[in-house]
Design a protein around this motif. Structure first.
Motif, PDB file in Angstrom:
ATOM      1  N   ILE A  98      -9.619  -5.824  -5.961  1.00  0.00           N
ATOM      2  CA  ILE A  98      -8.871  -6.209  -4.768  1.00  0.00           C
ATOM      3  C   ILE A  98      -8.898  -7.726  -4.688  1.00  0.00           C
ATOM      4  CG2 ILE A  98      -9.257  -4.054  -3.530  1.00  0.00           C
ATOM      5  CD1 ILE A  98     -11.482  -5.387  -1.948  1.00  0.00           C
ATOM      6  N   ARG A  99      -7.982  -8.307  -3.928  1.00  0.00           N
ATOM      7  CA  ARG A  99      -7.924  -9.762  -3.854  1.00  0.00           C
ATOM      8  C   ARG A  99      -7.381 -10.204  -2.513  1.00  0.00           C
ATOM      9  NH1 ARG A  99      -6.479 -13.167  -7.652  1.00  0.00           N
ATOM     10  NH2 ARG A  99      -6.771 -11.657  -9.285  1.00  0.00           N
ATOM     11  N   THR A 100      -7.730 -11.429  -2.130  1.00  0.00           N
ATOM     12  CA  THR A 100      -7.226 -12.039  -0.908  1.00  0.00           C
ATOM     13  C   THR A 100      -5.998 -12.869  -1.262  1.00  0.00           C
ATOM     14  OG1 THR A 100      -9.455 -12.152   0.001  1.00  0.00           O
ATOM     15  CG2 THR A 100      -7.797 -13.564   1.022  1.00  0.00           C
ATOM     16  N   VAL A 101      -4.913 -12.660  -0.523  1.00  0.00           N
ATOM     17  CA  VAL A 101      -3.667 -13.394  -0.738  1.00  0.00           C
ATOM     18  C   VAL A 101      -3.089 -13.788   0.614  1.00  0.00           C
ATOM     19  CG1 VAL A 101      -3.127 -12.241  -2.938  1.00  0.00           C
ATOM     20  CG2 VAL A 101      -2.277 -11.277  -0.794  1.00  0.00           C
ATOM     21  N   ASP A 102      -2.072 -14.650   0.592  1.00  0.00           N
ATOM     22  CA  ASP A 102      -1.384 -14.945   1.851  1.00  0.00           C
ATOM     23  C   ASP A 102      -0.438 -13.786   2.159  1.00  0.00           C
ATOM     24  OD1 ASP A 102       0.991 -15.320   0.408  1.00  0.00           O
ATOM     25  OD2 ASP A 102       1.044 -17.479   0.711  1.00  0.00           O
ATOM     26  N   LEU A 103       0.252 -13.861   3.264  1.00  0.00           N
ATOM     27  CA  LEU A 103       1.090 -12.745   3.708  1.00  0.00           C
ATOM     28  C   LEU A 103       2.247 -12.434   2.765  1.00  0.00           C
ATOM     29  CD1 LEU A 103       1.147 -13.403   7.550  1.00  0.00           C
ATOM     30  CD2 LEU A 103      -0.286 -11.803   6.256  1.00  0.00           C
ATOM     31  N   ALA A 104       2.605 -13.389   1.905  1.00  0.00           N
ATOM     32  CA  ALA A 104       3.681 -13.160   0.937  1.00  0.00           C
ATOM     33  C   ALA A 104       3.143 -12.720  -0.421  1.00  0.00           C
ATOM     34  CB  ALA A 104       4.516 -14.425   0.779  1.00  0.00           C
ATOM     35  N   GLY A 105       1.823 -12.580  -0.546  1.00  0.00           N
ATOM     36  CA  GLY A 105       1.236 -12.150  -1.810  1.00  0.00           C
ATOM     37  C   GLY A 105       0.858 -13.281  -2.739  1.00  0.00           C
ATOM     38  N   LYS A 138      -1.372  -4.628   8.831  1.00  0.00           N
ATOM     39  CA  LYS A 138      -1.797  -5.346   7.623  1.00  0.00           C
ATOM     40  C   LYS A 138      -3.308  -5.285   7.389  1.00  0.00           C
ATOM     41  CE  LYS A 138       1.988  -8.563   8.137  1.00  0.00           C
ATOM     42  NZ  LYS A 138       2.218  -8.732   9.568  1.00  0.00           N
ATOM     43  N   ARG A 139      -4.035  -4.482   8.178  1.00  0.00           N
ATOM     44  CA  ARG A 139      -5.491  -4.327   8.037  1.00  0.00           C
ATOM     45  C   ARG A 139      -6.208  -5.680   8.014  1.00  0.00           C
ATOM     46  NH1 ARG A 139      -5.654   0.449   3.537  1.00  0.00           N
ATOM     47  NH2 ARG A 139      -5.191   2.132   4.962  1.00  0.00           N
ATOM     48  N   GLN A 140      -5.905  -6.511   8.946  1.00  0.00           N
ATOM     49  CA  GLN A 140      -6.511  -7.846   8.993  1.00  0.00           C
ATOM     50  C   GLN A 140      -7.692  -7.887   9.950  1.00  0.00           C
ATOM     51  OE1 GLN A 140      -2.648  -9.648   9.973  1.00  0.00           O
ATOM     52  NE2 GLN A 140      -3.153 -11.179   8.402  1.00  0.00           N
ATOM     53  N   ARG A 141      -8.788  -8.496   9.489  1.00  0.00           N
ATOM     54  CA  ARG A 141      -9.870  -8.843  10.401  1.00  0.00           C
ATOM     55  C   ARG A 141      -9.359  -9.981  11.282  1.00  0.00           C
ATOM     56  NH1 ARG A 141     -12.328 -10.641   6.008  1.00  0.00           N
ATOM     57  NH2 ARG A 141     -13.131 -12.368   7.227  1.00  0.00           N
ATOM     58  N   LEU A 142     -10.110 -10.323  12.290  1.00  0.00           N
ATOM     59  CA  LEU A 142      -9.717 -11.394  13.198  1.00  0.00           C
ATOM     60  C   LEU A 142      -9.459 -12.702  12.446  1.00  0.00           C
ATOM     61  CD1 LEU A 142      -9.368 -11.978  16.230  1.00  0.00           C
ATOM     62  CD2 LEU A 142     -11.774 -12.617  16.278  1.00  0.00           C
ATOM     63  N   PHE A 143     -10.366 -13.061  11.544  1.00  0.00           N
ATOM     64  CA  PHE A 143     -10.212 -14.324  10.813  1.00  0.00           C
ATOM     65  C   PHE A 143      -9.185 -14.230   9.690  1.00  0.00           C
ATOM     66  CE2 PHE A 143     -13.839 -15.345  13.309  1.00  0.00           C
ATOM     67  CZ  PHE A 143     -13.810 -16.716  13.456  1.00  0.00           C
ATOM     68  N   ASN A 144      -8.840 -13.021   9.246  1.00  0.00           N
ATOM     69  CA  ASN A 144      -7.700 -12.874   8.335  1.00  0.00           C
ATOM     70  C   ASN A 144      -6.419 -13.229   9.074  1.00  0.00           C
ATOM     71  OD1 ASN A 144      -9.328 -10.157   6.878  1.00  0.00           O
ATOM     72  ND2 ASN A 144      -8.621 -11.880   5.666  1.00  0.00           N
ATOM     73  N   ARG A 145      -6.331 -12.805  10.314  1.00  0.00           N
ATOM     74  CA  ARG A 145      -5.148 -13.149  11.120  1.00  0.00           C
ATOM     75  C   ARG A 145      -5.063 -14.655  11.325  1.00  0.00           C
ATOM     76  NH1 ARG A 145      -4.198  -8.834  15.968  1.00  0.00           N
ATOM     77  NH2 ARG A 145      -4.430  -6.961  14.708  1.00  0.00           N
ATOM     78  N   ALA A 146      -6.197 -15.267  11.643  1.00  0.00           N
ATOM     79  CA  ALA A 146      -6.217 -16.716  11.884  1.00  0.00           C
ATOM     80  C   ALA A 146      -5.816 -17.499  10.640  1.00  0.00           C
ATOM     81  CB  ALA A 146      -7.598 -17.156  12.361  1.00  0.00           C
ATOM     82  N   SER A 147      -6.112 -16.963   9.457  1.00  0.00           N
ATOM     83  CA  SER A 147      -5.801 -17.659   8.205  1.00  0.00           C
ATOM     84  C   SER A 147      -4.522 -17.150   7.541  1.00  0.00           C
ATOM     85  CB  SER A 147      -6.969 -17.510   7.235  1.00  0.00           C
ATOM     86  OG  SER A 147      -7.166 -16.156   6.894  1.00  0.00           O
ATOM     87  N   ASP A 148      -3.855 -16.183   8.165  1.00  0.00           N
ATOM     88  CA  ASP A 148      -2.652 -15.575   7.578  1.00  0.00           C
ATOM     89  C   ASP A 148      -2.922 -15.041   6.178  1.00  0.00           C
ATOM     90  OD1 ASP A 148      -0.967 -15.897   9.780  1.00  0.00           O
ATOM     91  OD2 ASP A 148      -0.457 -17.941   9.187  1.00  0.00           O
ATOM     92  N   THR A 149      -4.026 -14.307   6.040  1.00  0.00           N
ATOM     93  CA  THR A 149      -4.371 -13.703   4.751  1.00  0.00           C
ATOM     94  C   THR A 149      -4.487 -12.191   4.903  1.00  0.00           C
ATOM     95  OG1 THR A 149      -6.768 -13.953   5.118  1.00  0.00           O
ATOM     96  CG2 THR A 149      -5.635 -15.741   3.934  1.00  0.00           C
ATOM     97  N   ILE A 150      -4.339 -11.504   3.777  1.00  0.00           N
ATOM     98  CA  ILE A 150      -4.539 -10.064   3.705  1.00  0.00           C
ATOM     99  C   ILE A 150      -5.330  -9.785   2.435  1.00  0.00           C
ATOM    100  CG2 ILE A 150      -2.497  -9.342   5.015  1.00  0.00           C
ATOM    101  CD1 ILE A 150      -1.047  -8.951   2.319  1.00  0.00           C
ATOM    102  N   VAL A 151      -5.859  -8.571   2.338  1.00  0.00           N
ATOM    103  CA  VAL A 151      -6.570  -8.148   1.132  1.00  0.00           C
ATOM    104  C   VAL A 151      -5.776  -6.999   0.536  1.00  0.00           C
ATOM    105  CG1 VAL A 151      -8.729  -7.291   0.168  1.00  0.00           C
ATOM    106  CG2 VAL A 151      -8.767  -8.876   2.108  1.00  0.00           C
TER     107      VAL A 151
END
Length: 168
Positions: A98-105, A138-151
């Motif tokens: 799995i990997r962390t990416v921005d909202l566009a991948g 998008k299954r985002q934690r709070l700080f995923n939302r703040a950083s605009d990231t997804i896993v």
């Protein structure tokens, strides 16, 4: 259709398969164990000369309570920020593909990696609980939302700017 292969979506939008919460937890657990073992080994080696002199001094070298929490949290923050900004994944995420990416991948930048790593390193219970309570598609934690990231699942990474999401 295999869970590893993204399903075709309408139009030319690539589909990113979001990682399961369980995969994310096990990746975190692998990271946690590896970093804690490494920290323990480093501090035990550094305190070794004091063991024969006064064992209580060796224990104070590692720290206790808030000191230990701050030291380990800073190390975890640096670990996750480095790996996720350079490789997109920590060692635990590599194992689980799995990997962390921005909202566009796309790969995340250092700023985004630092923001989402801060929540994991210093405020994980709050970050996860609030992420679950206020969950989104998008299954985002709070700080995923703040950083605009997804896993996402690693095989589903995309560099296309327009993206749809599917839960694994």
């Amino acid at each position: 259709m295999s869970s590893e292969t993204p399903a075709p979506s309408s139009g030319s939008q690539p589909e990113l398969v979001l990682a399961r919460w369980s995969d994310r937890f096990f990746a975190w657990l692998i990271d946690f164990v590896m970093v804690q073992v490494a920290l323990y080994a480093i501090f035990a080696a550094a305190a070794f000369p004091f063991w024969f002199d006064d064992f209580s001094r060796a224990d104070r070298f590692w720290g206790d309570g808030p000191v230990r929490y701050v030291i380990t949290s800073v190390v975890f923050f640096a670990y996750w920020t480095f790996f996720e900004s350079t490789k997109g994944q920590s060692l635990g995420k590599m194992v689980l593909k799995i990997r962390t990416v921005d909202l566009a991948g796309r790969p995340v930048d250092t700023r985004s990696a630092a923001i989402q790593s801060f929540g994991k390193a210093f405020l994980l219970p709050i970050d996860v609980v609030l992420g679950w309570i206020f969950t989104n598609d998008k299954r985002q934690r709070l700080f995923n939302r703040a950083s605009d990231t997804i896993v996402i699942k690693e095989t589903a990474a995309s560099t296309q700017p327009s993206t749809s999401y599917r839960k694994d």
